[in-house]
Design a protein around this motif. Sequence first.
Motif, PDB file in Angstrom:
ATOM      1  N   HIS A  55       0.816  -1.213   0.000  1.00  0.00           N
ATOM      2  CA  HIS A  55       0.000   0.000   0.000  1.00  0.00           C
ATOM      3  C   HIS A  55       0.850   1.265   0.000  1.00  0.00           C
ATOM      4  CE1 HIS A  55      -3.739  -2.139   0.312  1.00  0.00           C
ATOM      5  NE2 HIS A  55      -3.122  -2.950   1.144  1.00  0.00           N
ATOM      6  N   GLY A  56       2.137   1.106  -0.319  1.00  0.00           N
ATOM      7  CA  GLY A  56       3.028   2.255  -0.386  1.00  0.00           C
ATOM      8  C   GLY A  56       3.303   2.882   0.964  1.00  0.00           C
ATOM      9  N   LEU A  57       3.185   2.082   2.015  1.00  0.00           N
ATOM     10  CA  LEU A  57       3.408   2.575   3.375  1.00  0.00           C
ATOM     11  C   LEU A  57       4.663   1.949   3.971  1.00  0.00           C
ATOM     12  CD1 LEU A  57      -0.216   2.148   4.814  1.00  0.00           C
ATOM     13  CD2 LEU A  57       0.825   4.270   3.992  1.00  0.00           C
ATOM     14  N   VAL A  58       5.211   2.641   4.939  1.00  0.00           N
ATOM     15  CA  VAL A  58       6.242   2.052   5.787  1.00  0.00           C
ATOM     16  C   VAL A  58       5.616   1.886   7.170  1.00  0.00           C
ATOM     17  CG1 VAL A  58       8.224   2.923   4.482  1.00  0.00           C
ATOM     18  CG2 VAL A  58       7.243   4.324   6.317  1.00  0.00           C
ATOM     19  N   ARG A  59       6.294   1.172   8.038  1.00  0.00           N
ATOM     20  CA  ARG A  59       5.726   0.808   9.338  1.00  0.00           C
ATOM     21  C   ARG A  59       5.210   2.018  10.122  1.00  0.00           C
ATOM     22  NH1 ARG A  59       6.641  -3.582  12.822  1.00  0.00           N
ATOM     23  NH2 ARG A  59       8.155  -4.291  11.296  1.00  0.00           N
ATOM     24  N   TRP A  60       6.008   3.079  10.232  1.00  0.00           N
ATOM     25  CA  TRP A  60       5.569   4.218  11.047  1.00  0.00           C
ATOM     26  C   TRP A  60       4.322   4.871  10.460  1.00  0.00           C
ATOM     27  CZ3 TRP A  60       5.041   9.073   9.207  1.00  0.00           C
ATOM     28  CH2 TRP A  60       5.820   9.479   8.116  1.00  0.00           C
ATOM     29  N   GLU A  61       4.204   4.913   9.129  1.00  0.00           N
ATOM     30  CA  GLU A  61       3.001   5.479   8.511  1.00  0.00           C
ATOM     31  C   GLU A  61       1.782   4.626   8.845  1.00  0.00           C
ATOM     32  OE1 GLU A  61       4.584   7.616   4.452  1.00  0.00           O
ATOM     33  OE2 GLU A  61       4.675   5.428   4.546  1.00  0.00           O
ATOM     34  N   PHE A  83       1.690  10.959  19.900  1.00  0.00           N
ATOM     35  CA  PHE A  83       3.045  10.530  20.241  1.00  0.00           C
ATOM     36  C   PHE A  83       3.089   9.748  21.539  1.00  0.00           C
ATOM     37  CE2 PHE A  83       3.928  14.942  21.980  1.00  0.00           C
ATOM     38  CZ  PHE A  83       4.432  14.613  23.224  1.00  0.00           C
ATOM     39  N   SER A  84       2.145   9.969  22.435  1.00  0.00           N
ATOM     40  CA  SER A  84       2.077   9.159  23.664  1.00  0.00           C
ATOM     41  C   SER A  84       1.686   7.726  23.338  1.00  0.00           C
ATOM     42  CB  SER A  84       1.049   9.735  24.636  1.00  0.00           C
ATOM     43  OG  SER A  84       1.362  11.042  24.972  1.00  0.00           O
ATOM     44  N   THR A  85       0.704   7.571  22.469  1.00  0.00           N
ATOM     45  CA  THR A  85       0.246   6.241  22.070  1.00  0.00           C
ATOM     46  C   THR A  85       1.331   5.481  21.318  1.00  0.00           C
ATOM     47  OG1 THR A  85      -2.015   7.048  21.914  1.00  0.00           O
ATOM     48  CG2 THR A  85      -1.524   5.008  20.748  1.00  0.00           C
ATOM     49  N   LEU A  86       2.040   6.185  20.443  1.00  0.00           N
ATOM     50  CA  LEU A  86       3.050   5.550  19.596  1.00  0.00           C
ATOM     51  C   LEU A  86       4.416   5.451  20.265  1.00  0.00           C
ATOM     52  CD1 LEU A  86       2.028   7.335  16.293  1.00  0.00           C
ATOM     53  CD2 LEU A  86       1.693   4.914  16.840  1.00  0.00           C
ATOM     54  N   MET A  87       4.568   6.054  21.439  1.00  0.00           N
ATOM     55  CA  MET A  87       5.824   6.041  22.185  1.00  0.00           C
ATOM     56  C   MET A  87       6.985   6.584  21.357  1.00  0.00           C
ATOM     57  SD  MET A  87       5.361   2.494  24.327  1.00  0.00           S
ATOM     58  CE  MET A  87       4.849   1.534  22.916  1.00  0.00           C
ATOM     59  N   ILE A  88       6.753   7.771  20.765  1.00  0.00           N
ATOM     60  CA  ILE A  88       7.804   8.475  20.021  1.00  0.00           C
ATOM     61  C   ILE A  88       7.906   9.883  20.589  1.00  0.00           C
ATOM     62  CG2 ILE A  88       7.626   7.109  17.897  1.00  0.00           C
ATOM     63  CD1 ILE A  88       5.850   9.276  16.724  1.00  0.00           C
ATOM     64  N   THR A  89       8.940  10.612  20.199  1.00  0.00           N
ATOM     65  CA  THR A  89       9.146  11.955  20.732  1.00  0.00           C
ATOM     66  C   THR A  89       8.303  12.979  19.976  1.00  0.00           C
ATOM     67  OG1 THR A  89      10.964  12.474  19.234  1.00  0.00           O
ATOM     68  CG2 THR A  89      11.539  11.357  21.309  1.00  0.00           C
ATOM     69  N   SER A  90       8.138  14.137  20.582  1.00  0.00           N
ATOM     70  CA  SER A  90       7.367  15.199  19.931  1.00  0.00           C
ATOM     71  C   SER A  90       8.073  15.691  18.669  1.00  0.00           C
ATOM     72  CB  SER A  90       7.122  16.359  20.907  1.00  0.00           C
ATOM     73  OG  SER A  90       8.349  16.871  21.378  1.00  0.00           O
ATOM     74  N   GLY A  91       9.399  15.688  18.659  1.00  0.00           N
ATOM     75  CA  GLY A  91      10.143  16.079  17.458  1.00  0.00           C
ATOM     76  C   GLY A  91       9.898  15.115  16.316  1.00  0.00           C
ATOM     77  N   THR A  92       9.859  13.844  16.631  1.00  0.00           N
ATOM     78  CA  THR A  92       9.603  12.825  15.612  1.00  0.00           C
ATOM     79  C   THR A  92       8.193  12.967  15.058  1.00  0.00           C
ATOM     80  OG1 THR A  92      11.154  11.309  16.667  1.00  0.00           O
ATOM     81  CG2 THR A  92       9.550  10.328  15.196  1.00  0.00           C
ATOM     82  N   ILE A  93       7.236  13.235  15.932  1.00  0.00           N
ATOM     83  CA  ILE A  93       5.850  13.323  15.487  1.00  0.00           C
ATOM     84  C   ILE A  93       5.678  14.484  14.510  1.00  0.00           C
ATOM     85  CG2 ILE A  93       4.830  14.761  17.309  1.00  0.00           C
ATOM     86  CD1 ILE A  93       3.007  11.732  16.285  1.00  0.00           C
ATOM     87  N   LEU A  97       4.107  13.934  10.886  1.00  0.00           N
ATOM     88  CA  LEU A  97       2.834  14.563  10.539  1.00  0.00           C
ATOM     89  C   LEU A  97       2.955  15.334   9.229  1.00  0.00           C
ATOM     90  CD1 LEU A  97       1.581  15.841  14.013  1.00  0.00           C
ATOM     91  CD2 LEU A  97       0.696  13.900  12.694  1.00  0.00           C
ATOM     92  N   LYS A  98       4.056  16.027   9.067  1.00  0.00           N
ATOM     93  CA  LYS A  98       4.274  16.773   7.816  1.00  0.00           C
ATOM     94  C   LYS A  98       4.285  15.828   6.614  1.00  0.00           C
ATOM     95  CE  LYS A  98       6.767  20.674   9.767  1.00  0.00           C
ATOM     96  NZ  LYS A  98       8.062  21.339   9.923  1.00  0.00           N
TER      97      LYS A  98
END
Length: 170
Positions: A55-61, A83-93, A97-98
């Motif tokens: 589907h043209g996606l990678v895992r994080w997408e 980002f709380s649910t996904l356990m990633i940082t706010s910078g990563t999110i 998102l962009k």
Amino acid sequence: MDDDKKTQADAVDRILEQWKRERPDLDCSPMGPIGRLKRCALLLEPRVDEAFVEHGLVRWEFDMLATLRRVGAPFVLSPTQLFSTLMITSGTITHRLKALEKRAFISRLPNPEDARSMLVALTPQGRAVIDRAVEIHIENERQLLSGLSTAQRQQLNEALSTLMRLLENE
């Protein structure tokens, strides 16, 4: 080891045998389940990712779209909730998102409860992609577990759930 056991030995069995030979004074049995979990995770990861690629996606997408989809209508979360649910940082999110917004899978909406923040919404296009991708993903995982009986899958699930709870509560 008898001949029947040799044909069923896995990589972890060989490691345990080596330790048994070299350090017979140690009980290395905890290495068995931990080593197998690590090895299974390594072997599963590329096979699970195959479903996303279709589907043209990678895992994080997939993870981000799935998180928005499974919260239910109207499929909206704050970036903090994401980002709380996904356990990633706010910078990563922010970066992610962009990228998803550029692909028209999400849109950002003003937060009616806080004029200083935006909400993240799954677009109809994003919903269509994740709805198709999750069906393929589930079927892929079903195939990956198809060599186990229903009882074995249930036992594995229960044991891993117990282990996960123990590790999360440490």
